[in-house]
Write a protein that holds these residues in place. Structure first.
Motif, PDB file in Angstrom:
ATOM      1  N   PHE A 165      -4.259   2.626  -9.396  1.00 21.34           N
ATOM      2  CA  PHE A 165      -3.714   3.348  -9.058  1.00 21.34           C
ATOM      3  C   PHE A 165      -3.815   4.405  -9.795  1.00 21.34           C
ATOM      4  O   PHE A 165      -4.665   4.652 -11.203  1.00 21.34           O
ATOM      5  N   THR A 188      -2.044  -1.110  -3.715  1.00 23.07           N
ATOM      6  CA  THR A 188      -3.220  -0.617  -3.360  1.00 23.07           C
ATOM      7  C   THR A 188      -2.957   1.271  -3.184  1.00 23.07           C
ATOM      8  O   THR A 188      -1.863   1.370  -2.733  1.00 23.07           O
ATOM      9  N   ARG A 189      -3.573   2.030  -3.152  1.00 20.34           N
ATOM     10  CA  ARG A 189      -3.209   3.213  -3.005  1.00 20.34           C
ATOM     11  C   ARG A 189      -3.516   3.356  -1.191  1.00 20.34           C
ATOM     12  O   ARG A 189      -4.794   3.242  -1.143  1.00 20.34           O
ATOM     13  N   GLY A 190      -1.904   3.891  -0.703  1.00 18.15           N
ATOM     14  CA  GLY A 190      -3.252   4.392   0.600  1.00 18.15           C
ATOM     15  C   GLY A 190      -2.189   4.905   1.574  1.00 18.15           C
ATOM     16  O   GLY A 190      -0.637   4.700   0.831  1.00 18.15           O
ATOM     17  N   PRO A 191      -2.132   4.988   2.898  1.00 10.54           N
ATOM     18  CA  PRO A 191      -0.635   4.949   3.881  1.00 10.54           C
ATOM     19  C   PRO A 191       0.436   3.997   3.638  1.00 10.54           C
ATOM     20  O   PRO A 191       0.553   2.373   3.609  1.00 10.54           O
ATOM     21  N   VAL A 226      -7.488  -0.412   1.618  1.00 12.09           N
ATOM     22  CA  VAL A 226      -7.168   0.624   2.803  1.00 12.09           C
ATOM     23  C   VAL A 226      -8.545   1.549   2.914  1.00 12.09           C
ATOM     24  O   VAL A 226      -9.205   1.182   1.757  1.00 12.09           O
ATOM     25  N   THR A 232       1.131  -1.292  -0.389  1.00 10.35           N
ATOM     26  CA  THR A 232      -0.197  -0.162   0.175  1.00 10.35           C
ATOM     27  C   THR A 232       0.860   1.092  -0.392  1.00 10.35           C
ATOM     28  O   THR A 232       1.985   1.383   0.618  1.00 10.35           O
ATOM     29  N   LEU A 233       0.659   1.532  -1.359  1.00  8.08           N
ATOM     30  CA  LEU A 233       1.795   3.181  -0.724  1.00  8.08           C
ATOM     31  C   LEU A 233       0.507   3.960  -1.622  1.00  8.08           C
ATOM     32  O   LEU A 233      -0.322   4.887  -2.143  1.00  8.08           O
TER      33      LEU A 233
END
Lengths: 322, 322
Positions: free
Chosen positions: B322, A125-128, B51, A92-93
């Motif tokens: 993304f 996935t997108r996130g912290p 997320v 998760t980035l």
């Protein structure tokens, strides 16, 4: 962001160093990966999650993060006596930073290559910034090393030296890589732990219980004793301490780090006095030393000794996850 | 925070409904879980991450989050024709909220119980709400359903109805559970997807390629065609649309949702015309209908048709991670 998930995987995670694992029938690219076991084997699996700013400093080098994440997970396989096969990655980035991904995937590849481990799947996935890895290993049926088998009279051993990673974390938190020899060694012990896979596999016929030291010796030995319904006596004078730890901390600090510092990823194991000589022969040519530090006792509780003197149990005996 | 990691696991995740899985030798509590395969079986594994605020609304009920997370992962096993065994859970939480954990673990248990799935291990860490699940299934060696086997002339099928989850997400984003029948159905299709496990297992002898629809029909069929080096023609008039979707959207919106809306977790699969009659017999008594929507063609690219009329390919053909 410029890279799609598919491009990102193609570019950073389909490296040749991450492509080959024993027993892997199908890797990245389908709904599932497919794994094969030999007849008479069982699969050992373990999932770990690391969060930026919690499990590693925010400024940590991505290459070190990748290496350490995978190493800490492989340590769980070592503690079961399992042989590593492959791993999956949940990434998760907050955004796609190519230099970060390049370093991180190199760190994974560096260690994966040593053990012929394939990256077989996962999710991006997108996130912290949060990283999960699941490792998969194999072990002959019935030979996995569990934590619930310690018996009255068994001898307690640890591999390597204790407290180094906790001391190294202090340098890691300070930022740049330290140049001085002792502190550099400790920094390395935090960021580049060595999963004791070969040791774990060799212990299969001998050890009555095994755990890896992730939360600190007292906490992890405590898990063994609780699961085995036993107590133990530890000889603090026997605890293996590195020259680097001794030279940078006073005796009392070093002892506290060895007892309560987490993330050394050494193995703590028990063996009966009858099995001890054969076990020591089997471990003779291993690069990592093992040290006897105490004995299991049917009287529950953990008792610490300095010579004949009782030593008080530290108040916080290990890393709290919450 | 009042609960340690061990207490948290003990209280919320060691439920009887989460304790029993086929092939599970050792579950929660040691360094690794241990799994067993029968002779001649392979293991199918898939890891997914969700997320908060990205994959589900921040105000989503924890019970629905748990259910949906596990269901979406099981869908990957369905798409391989695998039978589910067990799962691991990586739980990153900003704080320990007991009501949240109670609901979340109930949602997991609700679905796990239906399929006799055990929760065998995982990790609990502090950080921004992020959830990872890895599922483990088994499939007879060589019978897994892959996405790269579609051949020229194969017929393209989908299960259930398409576009419902994407329409349901709109209701989910609006907050409270809708009471009106049609919108309630769509809401349910988003939060409570049905992994098509029984269908996947029955397709093993017949399907040439299978994928689950997580990114949208066009995107996921596109993955099959790319992996198989094929193209296809789709008949849009054949797309199965629910009564609820038809009654709440105009024809054009419904079509766009069916083509591009993700997370229906239906299966899209291909079968040769020779195998089709036997396949349909094998699926006869399944509760989920299947619908033929097109044909694979060796000419690459995806062509959409309404009757004899060509229909333009939507610009964004699926969910971008993304």
């Amino acid at each position: 962001m410029s890279l799609s998930e598919f491009e990102l995987i193609e570019r950073f995670f389909k490296r040749p160093q991450l492509a080959h694992g024993q027993g892997v029938i199908l890797g990245i690219g389908d709904d599932c990966a497919l794994l094969n076991l030999h007849h008479g084997e069982q699969m050992a699996i373990s999932l770990d999650t690391m969060v930026a700013g919690v499990h590693f400093p925010l400024h940590a080098a991505p290459r070190d993060i990748g290496y350490r994440l995978l190493a800490s997970n492989l340590s769980d396989l070592a503690a079961m006596g399992a042989e590593p096969m492959c791993f999956t990655l949940g990434l998760t980035l907050p955004q796609v930073e190519e230099t970060w991904l390049e370093g991180f995937s190199q760190g994974l590849a560096e260690l994966a290559q040593q053990y012929h481990l394939a990256l077989v799947g996962g999710d991006t996935t997108r996130g912290p910034l949060t990283l999960s890895i699941q490792v998969h290993g194999r072990v002959p049926a019935g030979q996995a090393l569990r934590r619930d088998g310690a018996m009255h009279g068994d001898l307690i051993y640890v591999s390597g030296t204790l407290g180094d990673a906790a001391a190294g974390l202090a340098y890691a938190l300070a930022g740049a890589q330290p140049s001085e020899e002792a502190s550099g060694y400790l920094w390395q012990r935090f960021y580049r732990p060595s999963p004791r896979l070969e040791l774990g596999m060799r212990l299969r016929p001998y050890a009555s219980a095994v755990i890896d030291i992730s939360d600190g010796l007292l906490a992890d030995l405590g898990h063994v004793l609780k699961a085995s319904h036993m107590g133990a006596d530890l000889q603090l004078d026997s605890l293996p301490l590195s020259e680097a730890l001794r030279s940078t901390r006073d005796a009392e600090q070093a002892l506290q780090l060895a007892l309560c510092g987490g993330e050394d990823f050494e193995l703590c194991f028990t063996v009966s006095p009858q099995e001890e000589p054969q076990m020591l022969r089997a471990l003779q040519h291993l690069s990592v030393p093992v040290t006897r530090i105490g004995q299991v006792h049917q009287r529950t509780g953990l008792r610490l000794w300095q010579g004949e003197q009782s030593y008080p149990l530290p108040a916080q005996a290990g890393y709290q996850h919450f």
